[in-house]
Design an enzyme around this catalytic site. Structure first.
Site, mmCIF file in Angstrom:
data_model
loop_
_atom_site.group_PDB
_atom_site.id
_atom_site.type_symbol
_atom_site.label_atom_id
_atom_site.label_comp_id
_atom_site.label_asym_id
_atom_site.label_seq_id
_atom_site.Cartn_x
_atom_site.Cartn_y
_atom_site.Cartn_z
ATOM 1 N N LYS A 153 0.810 -1.226 0.000
ATOM 2 C CA LYS A 153 0.000 0.000 0.000
ATOM 3 C C LYS A 153 0.844 1.277 0.000
ATOM 4 O O LYS A 153 0.419 2.311 -0.478
ATOM 5 C CB LYS A 153 -0.946 -0.006 1.190
ATOM 6 C CG LYS A 153 -2.096 -0.990 1.000
ATOM 7 C CD LYS A 153 -3.236 -0.687 1.935
ATOM 8 C CE LYS A 153 -4.458 -1.518 1.570
ATOM 9 N NZ LYS A 153 -4.295 -2.928 1.988
ATOM 10 N N GLU B 36 -9.281 7.408 3.342
ATOM 11 C CA GLU B 36 -10.197 6.500 4.030
ATOM 12 C C GLU B 36 -9.406 5.272 4.444
ATOM 13 O O GLU B 36 -8.356 4.980 3.862
ATOM 14 C CB GLU B 36 -11.332 6.063 3.091
ATOM 15 C CG GLU B 36 -11.019 4.860 2.192
ATOM 16 C CD GLU B 36 -9.888 5.075 1.193
ATOM 17 O OE1 GLU B 36 -9.590 6.237 0.891
ATOM 18 O OE2 GLU B 36 -9.295 4.078 0.722
ATOM 19 N N SER C 14 1.787 -9.826 -0.735
ATOM 20 C CA SER C 14 1.381 -8.416 -0.636
ATOM 21 C C SER C 14 1.703 -7.755 0.693
ATOM 22 O O SER C 14 1.885 -6.538 0.752
ATOM 23 C CB SER C 14 -0.108 -8.270 -0.941
ATOM 24 O OG SER C 14 -0.887 -9.057 -0.066
HETATM 25 C C1 PLP Z 1 -5.114 -3.963 1.677
HETATM 26 C C2 PLP Z 1 -4.403 -5.220 1.411
HETATM 27 C C3 PLP Z 1 -4.804 -6.096 0.369
HETATM 28 C C4 PLP Z 1 -6.022 -5.860 -0.469
HETATM 29 O O1 PLP Z 1 -6.016 -4.707 -1.236
HETATM 30 P P1 PLP Z 1 -5.792 -4.735 -2.813
HETATM 31 O O2 PLP Z 1 -6.122 -3.349 -3.227
HETATM 32 O O3 PLP Z 1 -6.706 -5.758 -3.382
HETATM 33 O O4 PLP Z 1 -4.376 -5.089 -3.041
HETATM 34 C C5 PLP Z 1 -4.044 -7.235 0.136
HETATM 35 N N1 PLP Z 1 -2.971 -7.527 0.894
HETATM 36 C C6 PLP Z 1 -2.570 -6.728 1.904
HETATM 37 C C7 PLP Z 1 -1.368 -7.118 2.699
HETATM 38 C C8 PLP Z 1 -3.272 -5.555 2.203
HETATM 39 O O5 PLP Z 1 -2.866 -4.774 3.217
#
Ligand code: PLP
Length: 414
Positions: free
Chosen positions: A107, A129, A395
């Site tokens: 993010k 948000e 992610s």
């Molecule tokens: C917020 C988040 C997501 C989901 O958000 P996307 O916009 O779909 O990427 C996925 N993995 C992590 C670690 C997150 O913090």
């Protein structure tokens, strides 16, 4: 738009997508996307669109962006060969480590990119948000770094559930405003942030956290997050000796997935796999698997697949991972599903938690519960494709999920 799009129409759309024709000048990804907003929001979005056109790909903006990504975020993030998972799954598994980016997830790429853009646009303050708090923390950190005041709207239900992240945001200097209207969760927080922005579109910048919402956000977020896939593609060639046979990512709003997938779009040998939250099962309200169970409709300024009932009422969702718990999905993913370039499937709460445990044991990495959905999908793919090479978008890290893991995986563990 009928879900069962004619095969020929889908093929024509795919060709356009591969040529980079989307979004078109109206912000559409084929039939999806666009800008379905009240009149009052149009000037602010026009101004943002103009700013994106002028600055995003300008050399001096890119120079500043790369400098922050390198010197502050910690990019490039590593590519890790997952040796134990490879042995267990009978495939060659590689991990793109966004968990090692500053603040613990992908993010931050988007947050710091948009905060830089806000400065170029002359904004004096940022609004954002947040649902689980991850985007709020990333925004607060980016704003502190760039010297911008930051207000984070967060549903009152979420400020209770995610108290540690509220504390992190405050420490980073953000003003956290609990939202009690509507469902008092993410959707209400987005509405409130938009309202704030409309009241001062010149002085305020709205820093949206995923590849959703009205044009130009889905495009802007994709461009900022594509650094994930560009790095991964290069690292696979250098380290793994070639492109992966498949790349897999979890899909909430879809920002980490589109960031990983986009640079592989024109590599026909790379199968792309998105994994949504299958929750407790297929019933309405039991999951957040928008592409699997949704129908097209308008939510928060955008025409896209949505979880809704017979009457078109947008549904509450469920997932064990707060970051996947959203009833919509980015419009580009809706297009990529109907054209077939990306295949979408789901992992249930239980499958994700099991995959999380396996990753911890096998690789010494605690992934976020969101990310664990990608691992569950990857394992399935690996079993069906023995000996092949798969890249997983890792992610984020799972430290933030300890309260949930205490109540689930760790329950009953000695
Ligand atoms: C917020 C988040 C997501 C989901 O958000 P996307 O916009 O779909 O990427 C996925 N993995 C992590 C670690 C997150 O913090």
């Amino acid at each position: 738009m009928s879900f069962a799009m004619a095969a020929e129409q889908a093929k024509a759309l795919l060709e356009l997508e591969l040529k980079g024709a989307f979004p078109d000048p109206r912000g559409r990804f084929g039939p999806f996307g666009g800008r379905y907003v009240p009149e009052t929001l149009v000037p602010a979005l026009d101004r943002l669109e103009e700013g994106v056109r002028r600055y995003l790909h300008a050399p001096d903006f890119q120079e500043d962006f790369v400098a922050e990504l390198t010197g502050w975020v910690g990019r490039p993030t590593p590519l890790t060969q997952a040796r134990a998972l490879s042995r267990r799954w009978g495939a060659e598994v590689w991990l793109k480590r966004e968990d090692l980016a500053h603040t613990g997830a992908h993010k931050i790429n988007n947050a710091v990119g948009q905060a830089l853009l806000a400065k170029r646009l002359g904004a004096r303050r940022i609004v954002a948000e947040t649902g689980a708090g991850q985007h709020g923390v990333a925004s607060a950190a980016a704003c502190a770094r760039l010297g911008l005041p930051c207000v984070v709207y967060m549903g009152a239900v979420d400020t209770e559930r995610q108290a540690p992240n509220v504390g992190r945001m405050k420490l980073l200097g953000a003003d956290v405003v609990p939202v009690t209207s509507g469902d008092a969760t993410l959707r209400a927080a987005i509405d409130e942030a938009l309202r704030d922005w409309v009241s001062d579109p010149m002085g305020t910048y709205y820093l949206l956290g995923s590849a959703v919402g009205p044009h130009p956000y889905p495009y802007l977020v994709r461009e900022l997050q594509s650094v994930i896939g560009r790095e991964a593609r290069q690292q696979m060639i250098e380290r793994a000796g070639g492109l992966p046979d498949a790349a897999v990512a979890c899909v909430g709003g879809g920002s980490n997935a589109i960031g990983l997938f986009h640079p592989f779009m024109n590599d026909p040998g790379v199968e792309l796999l998105g994994v949504e939250a299958g929750g407790r099962g297929p019933g309405l309200g039991d999951n957040s698997a928008t592409l699997s169970f949704g129908r097209p409709g308008v939510l928060q300024g955008c025409y896209t697949m949505l979880l809704q009932d017979e009457d078109g009422q947008v549904q509450e969702t469920h997932s064990v991972s707060a970051g996947l718990d959203y009833s919509g999905v980015g419009p580009e993913h809706s297009l990529l599903m109907v054209t077939g370039r990306v295949r979408y499937q789901q992992a249930t709460d239980e499958e994700a938690l099991e995959a999380l445990g396996e990753c911890c044991h096998a690789e010494g990495i605690l992934p976020a519960i969101e990310t664990a959905h990608a691992f569950a999908g990857a394992r399935r793919w690996a079993r069906d494709n023995p000996g092949k090479r798969i890249l997983i978008g890792l992610s984020g890290r799972g430290d933030k999920d300890m309260p949930t893991l205490q109540k689930t995986l760790l329950k009953g563990m000695p």
